[in-house]
Design a protein around this motif. Structure first.
Motif, PDB file in Angstrom:
ATOM      1  N   GLU A  35      72.457  75.923  25.348  1.00  0.00           N
ATOM      2  CA  GLU A  35      72.672  74.795  26.262  1.00  0.00           C
ATOM      3  C   GLU A  35      74.070  74.842  26.868  1.00  0.00           C
ATOM      4  OE1 GLU A  35      70.592  72.304  27.391  1.00  0.00           O
ATOM      5  OE2 GLU A  35      69.067  73.558  26.462  1.00  0.00           O
ATOM      6  N   LEU A  36      75.067  75.099  26.055  1.00  0.00           N
ATOM      7  CA  LEU A  36      76.436  75.176  26.576  1.00  0.00           C
ATOM      8  C   LEU A  36      76.600  76.357  27.527  1.00  0.00           C
ATOM      9  CD1 LEU A  36      78.446  74.280  23.371  1.00  0.00           C
ATOM     10  CD2 LEU A  36      78.063  72.846  25.385  1.00  0.00           C
ATOM     11  N   ARG A  37      75.966  77.487  27.228  1.00  0.00           N
ATOM     12  CA  ARG A  37      76.038  78.643  28.111  1.00  0.00           C
ATOM     13  C   ARG A  37      75.476  78.290  29.489  1.00  0.00           C
ATOM     14  NH1 ARG A  37      73.060  81.822  30.731  1.00  0.00           N
ATOM     15  NH2 ARG A  37      71.181  80.963  29.858  1.00  0.00           N
ATOM     16  N   ARG A  38      74.364  77.585  29.503  1.00  0.00           N
ATOM     17  CA  ARG A  38      73.743  77.206  30.764  1.00  0.00           C
ATOM     18  C   ARG A  38      74.663  76.294  31.563  1.00  0.00           C
ATOM     19  NH1 ARG A  38      69.050  74.188  29.394  1.00  0.00           N
ATOM     20  NH2 ARG A  38      68.604  74.168  31.596  1.00  0.00           N
ATOM     21  N   ILE A  39      75.291  75.338  30.903  1.00  0.00           N
ATOM     22  CA  ILE A  39      76.177  74.405  31.593  1.00  0.00           C
ATOM     23  C   ILE A  39      77.429  75.112  32.081  1.00  0.00           C
ATOM     24  CG2 ILE A  39      77.662  72.389  31.269  1.00  0.00           C
ATOM     25  CD1 ILE A  39      75.496  71.422  29.214  1.00  0.00           C
ATOM     26  N   MET A  40      78.047  75.922  31.236  1.00  0.00           N
ATOM     27  CA  MET A  40      79.307  76.574  31.587  1.00  0.00           C
ATOM     28  C   MET A  40      79.129  77.692  32.615  1.00  0.00           C
ATOM     29  SD  MET A  40      81.394  74.817  29.921  1.00  0.00           S
ATOM     30  CE  MET A  40      82.921  75.485  29.357  1.00  0.00           C
ATOM     31  N   THR A  41      77.926  78.233  32.730  1.00  0.00           N
ATOM     32  CA  THR A  41      77.671  79.290  33.701  1.00  0.00           C
ATOM     33  C   THR A  41      77.894  78.790  35.122  1.00  0.00           C
ATOM     34  OG1 THR A  41      76.100  80.360  32.247  1.00  0.00           O
ATOM     35  CG2 THR A  41      75.913  80.892  34.555  1.00  0.00           C
ATOM     36  N   ASN A  42      77.516  77.549  35.374  1.00  0.00           N
ATOM     37  CA  ASN A  42      77.631  77.001  36.720  1.00  0.00           C
ATOM     38  C   ASN A  42      77.942  75.511  36.610  1.00  0.00           C
ATOM     39  OD1 ASN A  42      77.563  76.686  39.428  1.00  0.00           O
ATOM     40  ND2 ASN A  42      75.404  77.127  39.692  1.00  0.00           N
ATOM     41  N   PRO A  43      79.170  75.143  36.208  1.00  0.00           N
ATOM     42  CA  PRO A  43      79.478  73.744  35.916  1.00  0.00           C
ATOM     43  C   PRO A  43      79.373  72.793  37.101  1.00  0.00           C
ATOM     44  CG  PRO A  43      81.464  75.076  35.856  1.00  0.00           C
ATOM     45  CD  PRO A  43      80.310  76.022  36.010  1.00  0.00           C
ATOM     46  N   ALA A  44      79.503  73.277  38.321  1.00  0.00           N
ATOM     47  CA  ALA A  44      79.489  72.380  39.472  1.00  0.00           C
ATOM     48  C   ALA A  44      78.162  72.405  40.221  1.00  0.00           C
ATOM     49  CB  ALA A  44      80.622  72.740  40.435  1.00  0.00           C
ATOM     50  N   GLY A  45      77.197  73.135  39.726  1.00  0.00           N
ATOM     51  CA  GLY A  45      75.950  73.261  40.463  1.00  0.00           C
ATOM     52  C   GLY A  45      74.734  73.098  39.585  1.00  0.00           C
ATOM     53  N   VAL A  46      73.669  73.719  40.014  1.00  0.00           N
ATOM     54  CA  VAL A  46      72.403  73.646  39.300  1.00  0.00           C
ATOM     55  C   VAL A  46      72.522  74.427  37.995  1.00  0.00           C
ATOM     56  CG1 VAL A  46      69.960  74.253  39.434  1.00  0.00           C
ATOM     57  CG2 VAL A  46      71.164  73.464  41.472  1.00  0.00           C
ATOM     58  N   ILE A  47      72.020  73.847  36.929  1.00  0.00           N
ATOM     59  CA  ILE A  47      72.066  74.511  35.630  1.00  0.00           C
ATOM     60  C   ILE A  47      70.932  75.532  35.581  1.00  0.00           C
ATOM     61  CG2 ILE A  47      71.819  74.180  33.139  1.00  0.00           C
ATOM     62  CD1 ILE A  47      73.016  71.388  33.539  1.00  0.00           C
ATOM     63  N   PRO A  48      71.243  76.804  35.244  1.00  0.00           N
ATOM     64  CA  PRO A  48      70.199  77.822  35.184  1.00  0.00           C
ATOM     65  C   PRO A  48      69.147  77.506  34.131  1.00  0.00           C
ATOM     66  CG  PRO A  48      72.389  78.790  34.824  1.00  0.00           C
ATOM     67  CD  PRO A  48      72.551  77.309  34.897  1.00  0.00           C
ATOM     68  N   ALA A  49      67.967  78.064  34.312  1.00  0.00           N
ATOM     69  CA  ALA A  49      66.878  77.880  33.358  1.00  0.00           C
ATOM     70  C   ALA A  49      67.241  78.543  32.035  1.00  0.00           C
ATOM     71  CB  ALA A  49      65.596  78.486  33.913  1.00  0.00           C
ATOM     72  N   PRO A  50      66.677  78.047  30.933  1.00  0.00           N
ATOM     73  CA  PRO A  50      66.966  78.647  29.634  1.00  0.00           C
ATOM     74  C   PRO A  50      66.508  80.105  29.573  1.00  0.00           C
ATOM     75  CG  PRO A  50      65.760  76.593  29.369  1.00  0.00           C
ATOM     76  CD  PRO A  50      65.789  76.910  30.827  1.00  0.00           C
ATOM     77  N   ARG A  51      67.257  80.905  28.812  1.00  0.00           N
ATOM     78  CA  ARG A  51      66.849  82.288  28.558  1.00  0.00           C
ATOM     79  C   ARG A  51      65.973  82.286  27.321  1.00  0.00           C
ATOM     80  NH1 ARG A  51      72.462  85.576  28.459  1.00  0.00           N
ATOM     81  NH2 ARG A  51      72.613  84.351  26.574  1.00  0.00           N
ATOM     82  N   PRO A  52      65.080  83.265  27.211  1.00  0.00           N
ATOM     83  CA  PRO A  52      64.292  83.357  25.979  1.00  0.00           C
ATOM     84  C   PRO A  52      65.222  83.619  24.797  1.00  0.00           C
ATOM     85  CG  PRO A  52      63.437  84.847  27.671  1.00  0.00           C
ATOM     86  CD  PRO A  52      64.714  84.266  28.176  1.00  0.00           C
ATOM     87  N   MET A  53      64.973  82.941  23.692  1.00  0.00           N
ATOM     88  CA  MET A  53      65.795  83.112  22.507  1.00  0.00           C
ATOM     89  C   MET A  53      65.348  84.354  21.769  1.00  0.00           C
ATOM     90  SD  MET A  53      67.924  80.574  22.493  1.00  0.00           S
ATOM     91  CE  MET A  53      68.530  80.607  20.834  1.00  0.00           C
ATOM     92  N   HIS A  54      66.298  85.144  21.300  1.00  0.00           N
ATOM     93  CA  HIS A  54      65.981  86.295  20.463  1.00  0.00           C
ATOM     94  C   HIS A  54      66.693  86.137  19.137  1.00  0.00           C
ATOM     95  CE1 HIS A  54      69.846  87.565  22.121  1.00  0.00           C
ATOM     96  NE2 HIS A  54      69.950  88.365  21.092  1.00  0.00           N
ATOM     97  N   ARG A  55      66.022  86.506  18.113  1.00  0.00           N
ATOM     98  CA  ARG A  55      66.575  86.398  16.761  1.00  0.00           C
ATOM     99  C   ARG A  55      66.922  87.783  16.269  1.00  0.00           C
ATOM    100  NH1 ARG A  55      67.638  81.123  15.639  1.00  0.00           N
ATOM    101  NH2 ARG A  55      65.995  79.860  16.504  1.00  0.00           N
ATOM    102  N   SER A  56      68.048  87.854  15.548  1.00  0.00           N
ATOM    103  CA  SER A  56      68.463  89.154  14.994  1.00  0.00           C
ATOM    104  C   SER A  56      67.800  89.390  13.665  1.00  0.00           C
ATOM    105  CB  SER A  56      69.978  89.187  14.801  1.00  0.00           C
ATOM    106  OG  SER A  56      70.617  88.939  16.013  1.00  0.00           O
TER     107      SER A  56
END
Length: 56
Positions: A35-56
């Motif tokens: 969630e923070l990655r999505r917000i910080m990627t484009n703080p002044a614009g549209v928030i990108p869609a979530p990426r698929p989660m991968h587990r190690s």
């Protein structure tokens, strides 16, 4: 502001207290990081869609 400037302003005791408090904090969940990655990627614009989660 550089690390040295922050140290000069806050003082070593305050910086040590901050570091101690940070060590006490739990690790963020993968969901929170995403969630923070999505917000910080484009703080002044549209928030990108979530990426698929991968587990190690």
């Amino acid at each position: 502001m550089t690390r040295e400037e922050r140290l000069a302003i806050l003082g070593p005791a305050t910086v040590a207290q901050i570091h101690a408090r940070v060590k006490e904090a739990p690790e963020p969940s993968d969901e929170l990081v995403e969630e923070l990655r999505r917000i910080m990627t484009n703080p002044a614009g549209v928030i990108p869609a979530p990426r698929p989660m991968h587990r190690s």
